[in-house]
Design an enzyme around this catalytic site. Structure first.
Site, PDB file in Angstrom:
ATOM      1  N   ALA A   1       1.017 -48.852 -29.476  1.00 49.87           N
ATOM      2  CA  ALA A   1       2.043 -48.327 -30.382  1.00 49.87           C
ATOM      3  C   ALA A   1       2.046 -46.810 -30.290  1.00 49.87           C
ATOM      4  O   ALA A   1       1.072 -46.214 -29.841  1.00 49.87           O
ATOM      5  CB  ALA A   1       1.715 -48.757 -31.805  1.00 49.87           C
TER       6      ALA A   1
ATOM      7  N   GLY B   1      -0.997 -52.476 -28.804  1.00 45.03           N
ATOM      8  CA  GLY B   1       0.295 -53.158 -28.748  1.00 45.03           C
ATOM      9  C   GLY B   1       0.680 -53.534 -27.323  1.00 45.03           C
ATOM     10  O   GLY B   1       1.395 -54.523 -27.108  1.00 45.03           O
TER      11      GLY B   1
ATOM     12  N   GLU C   1      -0.943 -56.742 -26.719  1.00 42.77           N
ATOM     13  CA  GLU C   1      -0.263 -57.790 -27.492  1.00 42.77           C
ATOM     14  C   GLU C   1       1.050 -58.184 -26.818  1.00 42.77           C
ATOM     15  O   GLU C   1       1.420 -59.354 -26.775  1.00 42.77           O
ATOM     16  CB  GLU C   1      -0.038 -57.290 -28.928  1.00 42.77           C
ATOM     17  CG  GLU C   1      -1.370 -57.192 -29.676  1.00 42.77           C
ATOM     18  CD  GLU C   1      -1.277 -56.453 -30.995  1.00 42.77           C
ATOM     19  OE1 GLU C   1      -0.732 -55.333 -31.008  1.00 42.77           O
ATOM     20  OE2 GLU C   1      -1.749 -56.989 -32.002  1.00 42.77           O
TER      21      GLU C   1
ATOM     22  N   GLU D   1      -7.685 -50.712 -31.477  1.00 41.43           N
ATOM     23  CA  GLU D   1      -7.149 -50.413 -32.812  1.00 41.43           C
ATOM     24  C   GLU D   1      -8.205 -50.054 -33.838  1.00 41.43           C
ATOM     25  O   GLU D   1      -7.990 -49.186 -34.693  1.00 41.43           O
ATOM     26  CB  GLU D   1      -6.325 -51.608 -33.338  1.00 41.43           C
ATOM     27  CG  GLU D   1      -4.930 -51.707 -32.751  1.00 41.43           C
ATOM     28  CD  GLU D   1      -4.883 -52.551 -31.492  1.00 41.43           C
ATOM     29  OE1 GLU D   1      -5.925 -52.686 -30.830  1.00 41.43           O
ATOM     30  OE2 GLU D   1      -3.805 -53.088 -31.168  1.00 41.43           O
TER      31      GLU D   1
HETATM   32  N1  CAA Z   1       0.692 -42.857 -29.146  1.00 42.46           N
HETATM   33  C1  CAA Z   1       1.129 -41.585 -29.078  1.00 42.46           C
HETATM   34  N2  CAA Z   1       0.671 -40.687 -28.174  1.00 42.46           N
HETATM   35  C2  CAA Z   1      -0.273 -41.107 -27.317  1.00 42.46           C
HETATM   36  C3  CAA Z   1      -0.770 -42.421 -27.330  1.00 42.46           C
HETATM   37  C4  CAA Z   1      -0.240 -43.324 -28.291  1.00 42.46           C
HETATM   38  N3  CAA Z   1      -0.644 -44.592 -28.355  1.00 42.46           N
HETATM   39  N4  CAA Z   1      -1.700 -42.539 -26.363  1.00 42.46           N
HETATM   40  C5  CAA Z   1      -1.778 -41.350 -25.763  1.00 42.46           C
HETATM   41  N5  CAA Z   1      -0.907 -40.484 -26.324  1.00 42.46           N
HETATM   42  C6  CAA Z   1      -0.644 -39.093 -25.928  1.00 42.46           C
HETATM   43  C7  CAA Z   1      -1.851 -38.200 -26.140  1.00 42.46           C
HETATM   44  O1  CAA Z   1      -1.863 -37.678 -27.439  1.00 42.46           O
HETATM   45  C8  CAA Z   1      -1.633 -37.138 -25.091  1.00 42.46           C
HETATM   46  O2  CAA Z   1      -0.657 -36.260 -25.596  1.00 42.46           O
HETATM   47  P1  CAA Z   1      -0.723 -34.692 -25.251  1.00 42.46           P
HETATM   48  O3  CAA Z   1      -0.611 -34.607 -23.766  1.00 42.46           O
HETATM   49  O4  CAA Z   1       0.411 -34.126 -25.996  1.00 42.46           O
HETATM   50  O5  CAA Z   1      -2.054 -34.224 -25.747  1.00 42.46           O
HETATM   51  C9  CAA Z   1      -0.990 -37.902 -23.932  1.00 42.46           C
HETATM   52  O6  CAA Z   1      -0.469 -39.098 -24.514  1.00 42.46           O
HETATM   53  C10 CAA Z   1      -1.957 -38.298 -22.844  1.00 42.46           C
HETATM   54  O7  CAA Z   1      -3.081 -38.926 -23.435  1.00 42.46           O
HETATM   55  P2  CAA Z   1      -4.571 -38.610 -22.966  1.00 42.46           P
HETATM   56  O8  CAA Z   1      -4.761 -37.146 -22.834  1.00 42.46           O
HETATM   57  O9  CAA Z   1      -5.469 -39.355 -23.860  1.00 42.46           O
HETATM   58  O10 CAA Z   1      -4.548 -39.232 -21.490  1.00 42.46           O
HETATM   59  P3  CAA Z   1      -5.661 -40.058 -20.743  1.00 42.46           P
HETATM   60  O11 CAA Z   1      -5.111 -40.361 -19.415  1.00 42.46           O
HETATM   61  O12 CAA Z   1      -6.978 -39.371 -20.839  1.00 42.46           O
HETATM   62  O13 CAA Z   1      -5.850 -41.417 -21.560  1.00 42.46           O
HETATM   63  C11 CAA Z   1      -5.131 -43.388 -22.707  1.00 42.46           C
HETATM   64  C12 CAA Z   1      -4.790 -42.313 -21.659  1.00 42.46           C
HETATM   65  C13 CAA Z   1      -6.341 -44.208 -22.235  1.00 42.46           C
HETATM   66  C14 CAA Z   1      -3.926 -44.255 -22.873  1.00 42.46           C
HETATM   67  C15 CAA Z   1      -5.523 -42.690 -24.040  1.00 42.46           C
HETATM   68  O14 CAA Z   1      -4.513 -41.754 -24.376  1.00 42.46           O
HETATM   69  C16 CAA Z   1      -5.651 -43.621 -25.213  1.00 42.46           C
HETATM   70  O15 CAA Z   1      -6.695 -44.207 -25.387  1.00 42.46           O
HETATM   71  N6  CAA Z   1      -4.572 -43.730 -26.025  1.00 42.46           N
HETATM   72  C17 CAA Z   1      -4.606 -44.496 -27.242  1.00 42.46           C
HETATM   73  C18 CAA Z   1      -4.504 -45.960 -26.978  1.00 42.46           C
HETATM   74  C19 CAA Z   1      -4.500 -46.730 -28.265  1.00 42.46           C
HETATM   75  O16 CAA Z   1      -5.279 -46.475 -29.165  1.00 42.46           O
HETATM   76  N7  CAA Z   1      -3.621 -47.717 -28.344  1.00 42.46           N
HETATM   77  C20 CAA Z   1      -3.501 -48.528 -29.524  1.00 42.46           C
HETATM   78  C21 CAA Z   1      -2.534 -47.896 -30.456  1.00 42.46           C
HETATM   79  S1  CAA Z   1      -2.424 -48.765 -31.963  1.00 42.46           S
HETATM   80  C22 CAA Z   1      -1.507 -50.118 -31.620  1.00 42.46           C
HETATM   81  O17 CAA Z   1      -1.058 -50.300 -30.540  1.00 42.46           O
HETATM   82  C23 CAA Z   1      -1.318 -51.041 -32.790  1.00 42.46           C
HETATM   83  C24 CAA Z   1      -0.094 -51.848 -32.770  1.00 42.46           C
HETATM   84  O18 CAA Z   1       0.622 -51.969 -31.830  1.00 42.46           O
HETATM   85  C25 CAA Z   1       0.287 -52.575 -33.937  1.00 42.46           C
END
Ligand code: CAA
Length: 698
Positions: free
Chosen positions: A63, A102, A105, A125
């Site tokens: 998400a 997400g 999912e 999450e």
């Molecule tokens: N939402 C918004 N922004 C996100 C994001 C997300 N899920 N994931 C990454 N970003 C953004 C980061 O903030 C970063 O932004 P900036 O360049 O402005 O700083 C950019 O994307 C790149 O991210 P990283 O620097 O972290 O890049 P990376 O290559 O080192 O890692 C990644 C990539 C493994 C995807 C890592 O960003 C990560 O772990 N992201 C979060 C994943 C996550 O937690 N997903 C679950 C979300 S909750 C959910 O999904 C619940 C639901 O549906 C109901």
């Protein structure tokens, strides 16, 4: 027409592509686009099956976390996932990069799943204070079995494609062209008439919670151990249990109530803050993208003691050949012996296999000659904390290192400007401050001197990432950012023991707050004598007007150096590791207090917590004020990854914002009044209170 979800037809297969850089987060626009393009595919007579894929670097990584601060907007992801169940055309997910949250999912909603060998999937999450609320807690147990599902959902760690295949989450691994492979897979499904698989359908082997009591308890215990104080793993388990007790639709309906409660909790807000603060810490405004870090293909480490050994392992773990340099063979043998023992421990715990241990050890060469470090791209000095010694080493390194080598010192508090000045290339000198144990702790403080070039600093930040660590920038200052901001906490803990608290009470208050260990037990572990020796060497700088930690000195004078001598703030029996309260410390404290004219008293837990935390906060904001830290949130990240501060509390600076800066200032002023100049409130704190500002925007 959606501009973040594309549609095309290749042969008889519709391809729906999520294209929302950088990580294809499932924003509102993407969710709308998915509905639009899937409707189109369903209605398209030319399309017999559908492939869902992500453009660029990844399948959706979850998400859009930035949307969590706003009310949830329709369509919810779960509606889309559930809608896939009703699509009669086979839907195949093609996964590369990181299919997380997400994203996972969404792929579980697809009827089939193929993945690139390098893909990673997971449900992180819980790390954001929520749980897989788009039916992940219901579908994953049906697809992967309860044990594997709980492993992913509760621990939040992603797994690789091969493991996902073993768990039944992925049906096929596609080498080479992923989209081509997914299309071939979909055609095969059509040709063979393979029935669609719907992951919400009841699954054999998924029974009542009683039947799974043992496995559920295993993950509750793990969560309590590894994420003490955090609520989300337990909410996640609760949601999985709902799925065992109720039919799919009712469990999903229950999740709809559970999810907003988690998302709006203080813990989730703090964890989301930490997620973005961590990424912010990697950004240095004065160093733009045009500044290229220097390549680091080889390394050298001077000194193979505890720190040096850990740093050598960091190189080897990252696959970078490294030369370990010592002055004496015996020290080198001891250091290498310790490294081998550490790797053997990793093999015994199943973290790596024996072949990997051999590969990593094979990357380490040894030498008794500084000259052999000359060709390294990065040399990290990890000798004793002695300024003259370090300066001498740097002068020698300057003589042997090839042009362009980055020279780094792993000091905790030395003046790196002086160390850099001992070379003819001060622009190539930085500090790389590792935390103990260096091969484990995720934080790496990158210290910029007055003369460090932007390339040298950028190389330090890049190396942090290659070592799997989080880099945070610091300026030169006694203790840099992390240790300098923590020192006042230790100081107040010691003062309060002088004033009448017991070490056990102080430590318990901090543990209750969420710290992994009490601060005095940590001192015992690392050795109380370390800071004693430092205080002795810097005694000439001490302000006689300032209150001093006489009790800590007294313990050291009595040989109570901590765990290694069996006694410190606590006693440890026969080589034990459990801190046991020791009445002798109380007696010593009473004598030390009497000498200073301190009347001992009962100290309540609130005072202990406030004095420990706000002393650190007040110093933290001075560090920002002086420009030694770029931002308050960097301090929070350093505390999380350097000292194990509970991430679900955000950090000390974030915590202060949540309490309210006027209240924090009032307490600081109160302590200033009672305890004198060490509590002088920071000017910036006063300014922020006057203007209604905050440290972190919380
Ligand atoms: N939402 C918004 N922004 C996100 C994001 C997300 N899920 N994931 C990454 N970003 C953004 C980061 O903030 C970063 O932004 P900036 O360049 O402005 O700083 C950019 O994307 C790149 O991210 P990283 O620097 O972290 O890049 P990376 O290559 O080192 O890692 C990644 C990539 C493994 C995807 C890592 O960003 C990560 O772990 N992201 C979060 C994943 C996550 O937690 N997903 C679950 C979300 S909750 C959910 O999904 C619940 C639901 O549906 C109901």
């Amino acid at each position: 027409m959606s501009d973040v979800v594309g549609y095309e037809v290749r042969g008889r297969i519709a391809v729906v592509t999520v294209d929302n850089p950088p990580v294809n987060a499932l924003s509102h626009a993407v969710r709308m686009g998915l509905i639009e393009q899937f409707d189109r595919a369903v209605g398209d007579d030319g399309a017999e099956a559908i492939v869902l894929i992500g453009a660029g670097r990844t399948f959706p990584a979850g998400a859009d976390i930035r949307e969590f601060d706003q009310p949830l907007r329709d369509p919810h992801l779960v509606v889309i996932v559930d809608h896939f169940d009703t699509i009669k055309k086979p839907v195949v997910a093609a996964i590369h990069g990181t299919a997380l949250g997400g994203g996972l999912e969404l792929m579980l909603g697809c009827h089939f799943r193929v993945a690139a060998p390098t893909a990673r999937v997971g449900t992180p999450e819980v790390k954001l204070g929520i749980f897989p609320g788009a039916a992940g807690t219901q579908r994953l147990p049906r697809v992967a079995g309860l044990d594997h599902a709980l492993e992913l959902i509760v621990m939040g760690e992603p797994i690789g494609a091969a493991k996902a295949f073993d768990y039944g989450i992925v049906d096929e691994i596609v080498d080479g062209d992923l989209l081509g492979g997914a299309i071939v897979f979909a055609e095969k499904i059509l040709d063979n008439g393979t029935p669609r698989r719907v992951s919400s359908e009841p699954k054999e082997g998924i029974g009542s919670p009683d039947q799974f009591a043992e496995v559920i308890q295993k993950y509750r215990d793990l969560a309590n151990r590894r994420m003490r104080g955090q609520e989300s793993p337990h909410e996640a388990i609760g949601s999985v249990i709902d799925g065992l007790e109720m039919p799919y639709e009712r469990a999903v309906a229950a999740d709809r109530e559970r999810f907003p409660r988690c998302k709006d909790s203080d813990q989730s807000k703090a964890l989301r803050y930490a997620f973005f603060a961590e990424r912010e810490a990697a950004k240095i405004p004065s160093i733009g993208k045009e500044i290229q870090p220097r390549p680091v293909e080889t390394g050298a480490v001077i000194g193979t003691g505890t720190m040096g050994g850990g740093i050598i392992m960091c190189f080897a773990n990252a696959g970078i050949p490294v030369t370990a340099v010592e002055t004496e063979q015996a020290a080198l043998d001891r250091g290498m012996g310790m490294i081998e023992k550490n790797y053997q421990g990793m093999v015994d715990r199943g973290r790596i296999d024996a072949a990997e241990m051999t590969r990593r050890l094979g990357l380490i060469s040894t030498s008794l000659d500084y000259g052999s470090a000359g060709e390294a791209d990065l040399i990290i000095e990890a000798a004793f904390e002695d300024l003259d010694l370090k300066k001498k080493i740097f002068t020698q390194l300057d003589g042997v290192a090839k042009p362009g080598t980055i020279l780094a010192t792993n000091t905790s508090y030395m003046d790196i400007n002086q160390i850099a000045a001992a070379t003819d290339r001060p622009e190539d000198v930085i500090g790389l401050h590792f935390f103990v144990p260096a091969n484990v702790m995720k934080m790496l403080e990158v210290v910029r001197t007055n003369m460090s070039s932007p390339e040298a600093v950028a190389t330090g930040m890049r190396v942090a990432r290659r070592f799997g660590k989080v880099g945070g920038l610091a300026g030169v200052s006694h203790g840099f950012v992390a240790n300098r901001s923590r020192a006042p906490l230790v100081r107040e803990a010691i003062f309060m023991v002088e004033e009448g608290a017991s070490p056990a009470q102080v430590d318990e208050v901090l543990r209750e707050f969420g710290m992994p260990m009490g601060v005095l037990a940590v001192s015992d572990l690392s050795g109380i004598d370390v800071s004693w020796r430092m205080r002795q060497s810097l005694a000439y700088l001490r302000d006689p007007e300032e209150r001093y930690v006489h009790l800590a000195d007294q313990l050291c004078e009595l040989g109570r150096f901590g765990r290694k001598t069996g006694k410190g703030w606590f006693s440890y029996g026969d080589g034990g590791s459990l801190p046991v309260p020791d009445p002798e410390v109380d007696e010593i404290a009473a004598v030390v207090a009497a000498k200073q004219g301190i009347e001992r008293r009962q100290i309540d837990d609130t005072e202990i917590l406030d004095r420990c935390l706000y002393a650190a906060v007040n110093e933290g904001i001075k560090i920002v004020e002086e420009g030694v830290a770029l931002r308050a949130s960097d301090i929070d990240i350093m505390w999380q990854y350097g000292f194990g501060f509970p991430r679900w509390r955000g950090g000390i600076m974030y915590h202060a914002d949540r309490v309210g800066l006027p209240e924090v200032l009032a307490r600081v002023e109160e302590f200033h009044e009672a305890h004198g100049k060490l509590w002088e409130p920071s000017a910036l704190l006063r300014e922020l209170v006057a203007s209604g500002g905050s440290f972190t925007g919380a």
